[in-house]
Design an enzyme around this catalytic site. Structure first.
Site, mmCIF file in Angstrom:
data_model
loop_
_atom_site.group_PDB
_atom_site.id
_atom_site.type_symbol
_atom_site.label_atom_id
_atom_site.label_comp_id
_atom_site.label_asym_id
_atom_site.label_seq_id
_atom_site.Cartn_x
_atom_site.Cartn_y
_atom_site.Cartn_z
ATOM 1 N N HIS A 60 0.858 -1.194 0.000
ATOM 2 C CA HIS A 60 0.000 0.000 0.000
ATOM 3 C C HIS A 60 0.888 1.236 0.000
ATOM 4 O O HIS A 60 1.942 1.250 0.621
ATOM 5 C CB HIS A 60 -0.890 0.014 1.254
ATOM 6 C CG HIS A 60 -2.090 0.895 1.116
ATOM 7 N ND1 HIS A 60 -2.032 2.243 1.338
ATOM 8 C CD2 HIS A 60 -3.352 0.621 0.729
ATOM 9 C CE1 HIS A 60 -3.238 2.765 1.131
ATOM 10 N NE2 HIS A 60 -4.050 1.819 0.758
ATOM 11 N N ASP A 76 -7.890 -5.487 0.101
ATOM 12 C CA ASP A 76 -8.336 -6.390 -0.971
ATOM 13 C C ASP A 76 -7.908 -7.829 -0.763
ATOM 14 O O ASP A 76 -8.265 -8.707 -1.545
ATOM 15 C CB ASP A 76 -7.783 -5.887 -2.315
ATOM 16 C CG ASP A 76 -8.380 -4.536 -2.674
ATOM 17 O OD1 ASP A 76 -7.610 -3.605 -2.980
ATOM 18 O OD2 ASP A 76 -9.612 -4.409 -2.605
#
Ligand code: SDX
Length: 392
Positions: A270, A328
């Site tokens: 991320h 996710d």
């Protein structure tokens, strides 16, 4: 080179801005919606209450919640003529293509709420988007399946309504499972907003030109679709399936570290979180709960995901690069267990994120009237004269 980037109150050239809606501490792995930690909201609140919080800044009273929920419920139907858009798509079109098109088309049907300078029209557009996205997404699912569209019902909760429109058929009664609707509502909440991510920045930049809210949200849907962003939930589950079994996980981790191999661990890493994504933690706990309640604990995909997480978190490459599971990584496992195909994962992300997009759009429109204008660092040729083709 600092002088190359001029500060723009609406947008700096890096696309950053001021906002009071969502706070992320990437090092701590902290996510707050209007100051409330995401794990508390996921456990104690529900999606429509989180929508109210993101939009208006405070948790609602009972009366405020009843009024808000009533306004959303009354706007869940689509203009009947919008059904025609679906029949214009191939049945095998990706549902994100359909959702992007139909959301953009809302500009043509709800033009009585597109004047961004009118606070009342902004409010009506906001309610319409939150209310109608579940219908738009559910109908994209029905269209892909060749099943008749199912109309929204006012006696169901937001999550129950979505599941009913997705899985009910006219031929028989469909009872919405409380387990699934609670899991669905929690997934909506975990995806509701996330500061200035790529799709939210897209919505803000589109909105800064004065474009109508429906067109701006359609731009956000388009950006979210990418596999580096919201499309990662589909890509992640397909990756876990491709790995196939726990004994193949080591090979996948080795490939992910190989610079010559384009393979990446989808659902990992991320830009902001350099610690566990707090949403991934809640999602992982929900996986165990939902799959257990559905009696599918022995889920090979979940076993592969947990082994992948275990190995990666002990691996020096991932530790050095501070790569952790993101939102996710586990979401697709729950959605698949609920009966959704991978192609529906990102449309569900888009549905959930609509409140974040429109809250950020609203905040920007109310605070700044300047168009966003990111700048660049020019690396092309300096000025030169045109030469005739004969002289080239
Ligand atoms: C979302 O911004 C948001 O808030 C987004 C989001 C939201 O709620 O809106 O949180 C939702 O989009 C989550 C992210 C979903 N995407 C994926 O899961 C796709 C896989 N992840 C990667 O593509 C990547 O981690 C990103 C896109 C998420 C982040 O990209 P960055 O910050 O540009 O990181 P990077 O690509 O510069 O990676 C830094 C290093 C690189 O190595 P070096 O060049 O330094 O040698 O880490 C490596 C990368 O090669 N790396 C990975 C990796 N992710 C990064 N290596 C293997 N597998 C991975 N998944």
């Amino acid at each position: 080179q600092a002088d190359v980037f001029t500060f723009d109150p609406g947008f700096t050239s890096t696309g950053s801005c001021e906002s009071a809606i969502t706070f992320i501490d990437g090092d701590k792995g902290e996510l707050l919606y209007r100051g409330y930690p995401i794990d508390q909201l996921a456990e104690k609140s529900h999606y429509l209450e989180v929508c109210y919080l993101l939009l208006y800044g405070e948790l609602p009273t009972v009366a405020q919640m009843e009024d808000f929920e009533g306004r959303v419920t009354k706007h869940t139907m689509l203009h009947e003529q919008m059904k025609n858009f679906y029949s214009g798509f191939r049945r095998d079109a990706h549902p994100m293509a359909v959702v992007c098109g139909v959301v953009g088309a809302m500009s043509a049907f709800y033009h009585d709420s597109t004047d961004i300078n009118d606070p009342w029209q902004r409010e009506v557009a906001t309610i319409r988007l939150i209310a109608k996205l579940p219908t738009i997404v559910a109908w994209a699912f029905k269209y892909a399946n060749g099943q008749p569209m199912v109309y929204p019902r006012n006696d169901l909760s937001y999550a129950e309504n979505f599941l009913h429109m997705c899985f009910a058929v006219p031929a028989e009664t469909y009872e919405v499972s409380p387990i699934l609707s609670k899991a669905m509502d929690r997934i909506f909440t975990l995806h509701a907003d996330h500061e200035q991510n790529a799709s939210t920045s897209t919505v803000r930049l589109a909105g800064s030109s004065g474009a109508n809210p429906f067109a701006c949200i359609a731009a956000g849907v388009a950006c979210l679709w990418g596999p580096a962003h919201g499309g990662a939930n589909q890509a992640c589950l397909e990756m876990l399936r491709e790995i196939g079994s726990v004994d193949k996980v080591g090979e996948a981790v080795a490939r992910a570290k190989d610079k010559n191999d384009p393979f990446r661990l989808m659902g990992f890493g991320h830009r902001v979180y350099k610690n566990f994504d707090p949403r991934a933690k809640v999602m992982k706990e929900s996986c165990d709960e939902v799959l257990g309640l559905l009696g599918i604990e022995d889920n090979e995909t979940l076993k592969v995901a947990k082994e992948l997480e275990r190995i990666a978190l002990e691996d020096e490459y991932f530790i050095e690069k501070k790569l952790y599971p993101n939102v996710d990584f586990y979401s697709g496992i729950i959605l698949e267990a609920m009966g959704f195909p991978t192609s529906m994962f990102t449309p569900i992300f888009a549905l959930s994120r609509t409140v974040g997009w429109i809250s950020q759009w609203k905040e920007m429109v109310e605070e700044s009237s300047r168009i966003g204008r990111p700048r660049q660092l020019y690396t092309g040729p300096t000025a030169r004269d045109y030469t005739d083709v004969a002289a080239r």
